[in-house]
Write a protein that holds these residues in place. Structure first.
Motif, PDB file in Angstrom:
ATOM      1  N   ARG A 196      -8.374   2.934  -6.444  1.00  0.00           N
ATOM      2  CA  ARG A 196      -8.864   1.771  -5.705  1.00  0.00           C
ATOM      3  C   ARG A 196     -10.292   1.403  -6.107  1.00  0.00           C
ATOM      4  O   ARG A 196     -10.641   0.222  -6.207  1.00  0.00           O
ATOM      5  N   TYR A 254      -9.785  -0.818  -0.088  1.00  0.00           N
ATOM      6  CA  TYR A 254      -8.412  -1.189   0.263  1.00  0.00           C
ATOM      7  C   TYR A 254      -8.196  -2.683   0.061  1.00  0.00           C
ATOM      8  O   TYR A 254      -7.136  -3.112  -0.413  1.00  0.00           O
ATOM      9  N   GLY A 277       0.810  -1.212   0.000  1.00  0.00           N
ATOM     10  CA  GLY A 277       0.000   0.000   0.000  1.00  0.00           C
ATOM     11  C   GLY A 277       0.842   1.260   0.000  1.00  0.00           C
ATOM     12  O   GLY A 277       2.034   1.231   0.313  1.00  0.00           O
ATOM     13  N   HIS A 302      -1.146   2.746   6.284  1.00  0.00           N
ATOM     14  CA  HIS A 302      -2.344   3.587   6.331  1.00  0.00           C
ATOM     15  C   HIS A 302      -2.744   3.993   7.750  1.00  0.00           C
ATOM     16  O   HIS A 302      -3.567   4.890   7.916  1.00  0.00           O
ATOM     17  N   ILE A 351      -1.825  -2.279   6.638  1.00  0.00           N
ATOM     18  CA  ILE A 351      -2.748  -1.228   7.072  1.00  0.00           C
ATOM     19  C   ILE A 351      -2.172  -0.484   8.267  1.00  0.00           C
ATOM     20  O   ILE A 351      -2.163   0.756   8.310  1.00  0.00           O
ATOM     21  N   VAL A 411      -8.026   2.416   8.677  1.00  0.00           N
ATOM     22  CA  VAL A 411      -8.921   2.446   7.517  1.00  0.00           C
ATOM     23  C   VAL A 411     -10.344   2.334   8.033  1.00  0.00           C
ATOM     24  O   VAL A 411     -10.671   1.434   8.812  1.00  0.00           O
TER      25      VAL A 411
END
Length: 291
Positions: free
Chosen positions: A115, A259, A90, A248, A244, A251
């Motif tokens: 995405r 995702y 990612g 990120h 994640i 999320v």
């Protein structure tokens, strides 16, 4: 990885040095160079359009795609797609903001549109591993897991299946009941000729009757029995959760499926950087044009 399978920044800039090259690729992907009247299409100078040299009909190849009505140069869009295609764990919108030197709002919109174009489809077959995982949720289970049921309710339930040596499918589902397991199997896995590998959950006992199901009993410490295991999908869950958390940070439930679609795209298109980039590029063009 073989040299011809790589696709670095130098190759990207060579193939797409300016917006016109990017626009030409979009046109060639979606349209024929020959018009039905017998003429040929040529670019309109100073515009993102092509016109027929005979009947003067015009085509805007970016219409309906994720690039439509965007003020961001196509070279930056293609750079974003290249970064995205290479980021198997990612890439955050903040990092994309730095890479492209654009605003955070623009970077987030670019990432979101990419995405959203990556829809999962098709059934899995062969030897397929299936499992359920839980993502997110800020609710704490408390001392001695006294509030474990509330904590689990705050999480998103995701069911997944992976072909050994093949593709994957991940879908957010409303719950983990036997009926939901059955609905997932019916949508995602081809029953005929498929060996279904799972743990020994009783929620599959009745809904997986049409499958050749083989199980391992995790409660007894059994994780592998010959070629019967679900370690492939367990490893995929771990990769996604680490990515994640590391990339990120968090999320939301609202965007989680997008995702997951991105992680599935990378898994299903692994091994060849060049193929993955052009597959992504053609996907975002064709999905947008067909919508």
């Amino acid at each position: 990885m073989k040299r011809q399978n790589k696709y670095g920044l130098a190759q990207l800039r060579k193939d797409f040095p300016n917006d016109q090259k990017c626009l030409q690729f979009a046109f060639d992907t979606l349209h024929s160079k020959e018009c039905g009247c017998g003429g040929v299409y040529s670019p309109v100078k100073g515009r993102k359009q092509f016109y027929c040299t005979k009947c003067r009909f015009q085509i805007a190849p970016l219409s309906g795609t994720i690039f439509h009505k965007s003020d961001t140069p196509l070279t930056l869009w293609f750079h974003a797609l290249w970064v995205f295609s290479n980021a198997k764990s990612g890439v955050s919108a903040k990092e994309m903001e730095r890479q492209l030197a654009v605003t955070y709002k623009t970077a987030w919109r670019i990432m979101s549109l990419i995405r959203k174009a990556l829809k999962q489809q098709g059934k899995l077959s062969g030897t397929v591993e299936m499992d359920t995982a839980y993502f997110g949720g800020k609710f704490k289970s408390g001392k001695d897991n006294a509030k474990q049921s509330e904590a689990m309710a705050a999480k998103s339930v995701v069911m997944g299946a992976i072909e050994r040596g093949g593709k994957a499918r991940l879908i957010i589902v409303p719950d983990s009941t036997a009926k939901t397991h059955g609905d997932f199997l019916a949508e995602v896995v081809e029953p005929h000729g498929t060996r279904l590998m799972t743990d020994n959950t009783n929620r599959l006992d009745k809904v997986a009757l049409g499958f050749n199901r083989l199980t391992v009993d995790h409660s007894k410490g059994e994780y592998v029995r010959g070629d019967v295991y679900a370690n492939t999908i367990d490893a995929f869950w771990s990769h996604i959760k680490r990515s994640i958390t590391g990339t990120h940070k968090v999320v939301s439930k609202k965007h989680l499926q997008e995702y997951l679609d991105a992680f599935v795209f990378h898994r299903n298109n692994g091994g060849n950087d060049k193929q993955r980039f052009f597959s992504l590029l053609e996907t975002v063009l064709q999905v947008g044009a067909a919508a």
